[in-house]
Design a protein around this motif. Structure first.
Motif, PDB file in Angstrom:
ATOM      1  N   ALA A   1       0.931  -1.172   0.022  1.00  0.00           N
ATOM      2  CA  ALA A   1      -0.024   0.061  -0.164  1.00  0.00           C
ATOM      3  C   ALA A   1       0.987   1.410   0.060  1.00  0.00           C
ATOM      4  N   GLU A   2       1.845   1.400   0.840  1.00  0.00           N
ATOM      5  CA  GLU A   2       2.806   2.366   0.976  1.00  0.00           C
ATOM      6  C   GLU A   2       3.485   2.610  -0.426  1.00  0.00           C
ATOM      7  N   GLN A   3       4.143   1.717  -0.863  1.00  0.00           N
ATOM      8  CA  GLN A   3       4.853   1.460  -2.064  1.00  0.00           C
ATOM      9  C   GLN A   3       4.176   1.943  -3.461  1.00  0.00           C
ATOM     10  N   ALA A   4       2.723   1.451  -3.362  1.00  0.00           N
ATOM     11  CA  ALA A   4       2.002   1.701  -4.494  1.00  0.00           C
ATOM     12  C   ALA A   4       1.488   3.199  -4.305  1.00  0.00           C
ATOM     13  N   THR A   5       1.459   3.887  -3.140  1.00  0.00           N
ATOM     14  CA  THR A   5       0.760   5.213  -3.266  1.00  0.00           C
ATOM     15  C   THR A   5       1.714   6.210  -2.911  1.00  0.00           C
ATOM     16  N   LYS A   6       2.795   5.869  -2.094  1.00  0.00           N
ATOM     17  CA  LYS A   6       3.590   6.945  -1.708  1.00  0.00           C
ATOM     18  C   LYS A   6       4.952   6.779  -1.612  1.00  0.00           C
ATOM     19  N   PRO A   7       5.608   6.113  -2.870  1.00  0.00           N
ATOM     20  CA  PRO A   7       6.800   5.697  -2.654  1.00  0.00           C
ATOM     21  C   PRO A   7       7.763   6.651  -2.545  1.00  0.00           C
ATOM     22  N   GLN A   8       7.701   7.803  -3.083  1.00  0.00           N
ATOM     23  CA  GLN A   8       8.865   8.933  -2.661  1.00  0.00           C
ATOM     24  C   GLN A   8       8.858   9.158  -1.233  1.00  0.00           C
ATOM     25  N   THR A   9       7.660   9.277  -0.565  1.00  0.00           N
ATOM     26  CA  THR A   9       7.760   9.727   0.946  1.00  0.00           C
ATOM     27  C   THR A   9       8.816   8.514   1.531  1.00  0.00           C
ATOM     28  N   LEU A  10       8.212   7.263   1.183  1.00  0.00           N
ATOM     29  CA  LEU A  10       8.864   6.059   1.824  1.00  0.00           C
ATOM     30  C   LEU A  10      10.602   6.036   1.548  1.00  0.00           C
ATOM     31  N   GLY A  11      10.574   6.279   0.308  1.00  0.00           N
ATOM     32  CA  GLY A  11      11.984   6.407  -0.193  1.00  0.00           C
ATOM     33  C   GLY A  11      13.111   7.167   0.549  1.00  0.00           C
ATOM     34  N   TYR A  12      12.687   8.395   1.221  1.00  0.00           N
ATOM     35  CA  TYR A  12      13.818   9.182   2.061  1.00  0.00           C
ATOM     36  C   TYR A  12      14.168   8.574   3.209  1.00  0.00           C
ATOM     37  N   ALA A  13      13.522   7.512   3.818  1.00  0.00           N
ATOM     38  CA  ALA A  13      13.790   6.712   5.029  1.00  0.00           C
ATOM     39  C   ALA A  13      14.711   5.449   4.413  1.00  0.00           C
ATOM     40  N   LEU A  14      14.273   4.862   3.349  1.00  0.00           N
ATOM     41  CA  LEU A  14      14.878   3.842   3.035  1.00  0.00           C
ATOM     42  C   LEU A  14      16.497   4.017   2.039  1.00  0.00           C
ATOM     43  N   VAL A  15      16.478   5.225   1.582  1.00  0.00           N
ATOM     44  CA  VAL A  15      17.726   5.618   1.299  1.00  0.00           C
ATOM     45  C   VAL A  15      18.685   6.239   2.068  1.00  0.00           C
ATOM     46  N   ASP A  16      18.037   6.645   3.266  1.00  0.00           N
ATOM     47  CA  ASP A  16      19.043   7.642   4.285  1.00  0.00           C
ATOM     48  C   ASP A  16      19.549   6.482   5.238  1.00  0.00           C
ATOM     49  N   SER A  17      18.499   5.586   5.724  1.00  0.00           N
ATOM     50  CA  SER A  17      18.838   4.708   6.919  1.00  0.00           C
ATOM     51  C   SER A  17      19.043   3.383   6.440  1.00  0.00           C
ATOM     52  N   PRO A  18      20.144   2.718   6.700  1.00  0.00           N
ATOM     53  CA  PRO A  18      20.565   1.367   6.249  1.00  0.00           C
ATOM     54  C   PRO A  18      19.783   0.436   7.240  1.00  0.00           C
ATOM     55  N   VAL A  19      19.437   0.746   8.591  1.00  0.00           N
ATOM     56  CA  VAL A  19      18.710   0.026   9.415  1.00  0.00           C
ATOM     57  C   VAL A  19      17.348  -0.027   8.962  1.00  0.00           C
ATOM     58  N   GLY A  20      16.784   1.069   8.600  1.00  0.00           N
ATOM     59  CA  GLY A  20      15.319   1.059   8.062  1.00  0.00           C
ATOM     60  C   GLY A  20      15.146   0.238   6.818  1.00  0.00           C
ATOM     61  N   LEU A  21      16.013   0.276   5.835  1.00  0.00           N
ATOM     62  CA  LEU A  21      15.973  -0.388   4.586  1.00  0.00           C
ATOM     63  C   LEU A  21      16.159  -1.889   5.016  1.00  0.00           C
ATOM     64  N   CYS A  22      17.224  -2.265   6.030  1.00  0.00           N
ATOM     65  CA  CYS A  22      17.253  -3.543   6.393  1.00  0.00           C
ATOM     66  C   CYS A  22      15.981  -4.244   7.037  1.00  0.00           C
ATOM     67  N   ALA A  23      15.461  -3.552   7.921  1.00  0.00           N
ATOM     68  CA  ALA A  23      14.096  -4.089   8.529  1.00  0.00           C
ATOM     69  C   ALA A  23      13.031  -4.163   7.564  1.00  0.00           C
ATOM     70  N   TRP A  24      12.851  -3.149   6.436  1.00  0.00           N
ATOM     71  CA  TRP A  24      11.892  -3.133   5.459  1.00  0.00           C
ATOM     72  C   TRP A  24      11.989  -4.495   4.682  1.00  0.00           C
ATOM     73  N   ILE A  25      13.134  -4.894   4.275  1.00  0.00           N
ATOM     74  CA  ILE A  25      13.323  -6.100   3.573  1.00  0.00           C
ATOM     75  C   ILE A  25      13.340  -7.325   4.208  1.00  0.00           C
ATOM     76  N   LEU A  26      13.935  -7.107   5.556  1.00  0.00           N
ATOM     77  CA  LEU A  26      14.092  -8.735   6.093  1.00  0.00           C
ATOM     78  C   LEU A  26      12.658  -8.932   6.459  1.00  0.00           C
ATOM     79  N   GLU A  27      11.975  -8.017   7.073  1.00  0.00           N
ATOM     80  CA  GLU A  27      10.539  -8.515   7.649  1.00  0.00           C
ATOM     81  C   GLU A  27       9.720  -9.407   6.437  1.00  0.00           C
ATOM     82  N   LYS A  28       9.977  -8.982   5.089  1.00  0.00           N
ATOM     83  CA  LYS A  28       9.171  -9.653   4.026  1.00  0.00           C
ATOM     84  C   LYS A  28      10.026 -11.021   3.754  1.00  0.00           C
ATOM     85  N   TYR A  29      11.165 -11.193   3.771  1.00  0.00           N
ATOM     86  CA  TYR A  29      11.926 -12.421   3.655  1.00  0.00           C
ATOM     87  C   TYR A  29      11.493 -13.437   4.848  1.00  0.00           C
ATOM     88  N   ARG A  30      11.130 -12.835   5.933  1.00  0.00           N
ATOM     89  CA  ARG A  30      10.876 -13.950   7.003  1.00  0.00           C
ATOM     90  C   ARG A  30       9.305 -14.181   6.768  1.00  0.00           C
TER      91      ARG A  30
END
Length: 386
Positions: free
Chosen positions: A239-268
């Motif tokens: 829902a977030e990626q389909a509607t406001k990817p730019q808003t989300l992108g600031y966190a994912l591009v700036d924070s390695p921990v945020g990006l890691c959590a965003w990806i690992l949660e889906k892998y699990r």
């Protein structure tokens, strides 16, 4: 745009790795979750452990050397630089095969399978099963360019992939896909049927058929329940990626921990791991994938594919009309995959299903989780259409 095919090697500046370690060291952590499971997301203790390993022990240079053993290239297609792996088989009768992953996958997803697909005799297989393997990187992902204008939908990507295969000299080829790769591969089958020997999907894009609701099998009933659970508890990311990817992108591009959590949660959530993610995907493999989003800063650009195409794919699951695919189709259904369609649901869209198998183990990242089973599934289908 330069349409020549140019060799490519991954060569990350040391300053980028120093910056990553510094960001990890300066992380401002939230308080722990108020539950004792993953129901609120990645637990604090687990993420701190993974990110501590990332900062102090993970060896990107070893990964870089390993990935650079794969022949990689870039070429311009439709105004965009596209990165791809291209492994030509030593067997002259090999069938060209294009592999497409999705989010949050990467070339790492196919790394264990490319060798056996391209050179089966080296791995105890039969030369008759050989493929020339092409593994392109989606626009906005990895080392492909990031689109600067809207319009890079799954259909446009499919057209780009058909041009890539033609540019490589492949007039007849197979296509295989998972996640967004399912959609791209399905579109390839629709848009280039004169050159496609067949498509293999894990799994097919198959909406539940209302005409079957009065006569559901146990598997179909379980699938409908799983879809409802997914809509309620597992769809926030989309829902977030389909509607406001730019808003989300600031966190994912700036924070390695945020990006890691965003990806690992889906892998699990999406692997067949019985709650123990690293029992099926190693910590290094997880971080290899995270790095292929972190280093090229693709948190926003990769998410933007959802903004471009998620509604189209959702319509395939809700429309009363079915946009059919007529090329030969093979379907491998791994048990922890969602949605898990039935064959009769799939055959509404794919009118020439020649191979269907439901496996005992594996999830959304089949090539990474169960590489031997994945390779055999691909071989088994394409034996029918070579």
């Amino acid at each position: 745009m330069d349409e020549s095919i140019r060799p490519f090697r991954i060569d990350v500046p040391e300053a980028d790795l120093d910056d990553l370690r510094q960001r990890l060291a300066l992380t401002r952590w939230p308080e722990r979750e108020t539950v004792d499971d993953w129901s609120q997301g990645v637990p604090l203790s687990y993420l701190r452990d993974v990110c501590g390993y990332w900062a102090r022990s993970y060896d990107w240079r070893a990964t870089e050397r390993r990935l650079n053993r794969l022949p990689q290239f870039r070429t311009g297609i439709d105004g965009l630089g596209v990165h791809f792996v291209h492994v030509r088989s030593p067997h002259p009768d090999a069938l060209p095969l294009i592999l497409t992953n999705g989010w949050p996958g990467s070339m790492v997803e196919y790394e264990k399978t490319i060798g056996p697909l391209a050179d089966p005799t080296r791995y105890g297989g039969d030369a008759a099963d050989a493929f020339h393997v092409v593994c392109p990187t989606l626009p906005g992902y990895g080392f492909s360019d990031k689109p600067t204008r809207p319009g890079w939908t799954v259909h446009r990507i499919a057209d780009a992939w058909t041009r890539l295969m033609s540019r490589l000299g492949y007039r007849r080829y197979g296509a295989q896909g998972s996640d967004w790769g399912d959609s791209v591969t399905t579109s390839i089958g629709q848009r280039d049927p004169g050159h496609v020997a067949g498509i293999h999907l894990t799994p097919p894009i198959a909406a539940p058929d209302p005409a079957t609701f009065d006569d559901l099998t146990d598997t179909e009933r379980d699938s409908l329940a799983a879809l409802e659970h997914s809509r309620e508890w597992e769809s926030g990311y989309s829902a977030e990626q389909a509607t406001k990817p730019q808003t989300l992108g600031y966190a994912l591009v700036d924070s390695p921990v945020g990006l890691c959590a965003w990806i690992l949660e889906k892998y699990r959530s999406w692997t067949d791991c019985d709650g123990d993610l690293e029992s099926v995907v190693s910590r290094d493999e997880l971080l290899d994938t995270v790095m292929l989003y972190w280093l090229p800063a693709t948190g926003a650009s990769a998410a933007r594919l959802y903004w471009e195409s998620f509604r189209q794919v959702a319509e395939w699951f809700t429309s009363s009309t079915v946009d059919t695919v007529g090329v030969p189709t093979g379907c491998s259904i791994f048990p922890k995959e969602l949605p898990r369609p039935s064959r009769r649901w799939a055959e509404r869209r794919y009118t020439d299903v020649r191979y269907w198998r439901e496996l005992d183990r594996g999830g959304h990242f089949a090539a990474l989780e169960q590489p031997e089973a994945y390779v055999e599934e691909v071989r088994a289908f394409f034996r029918l259409v070579r």
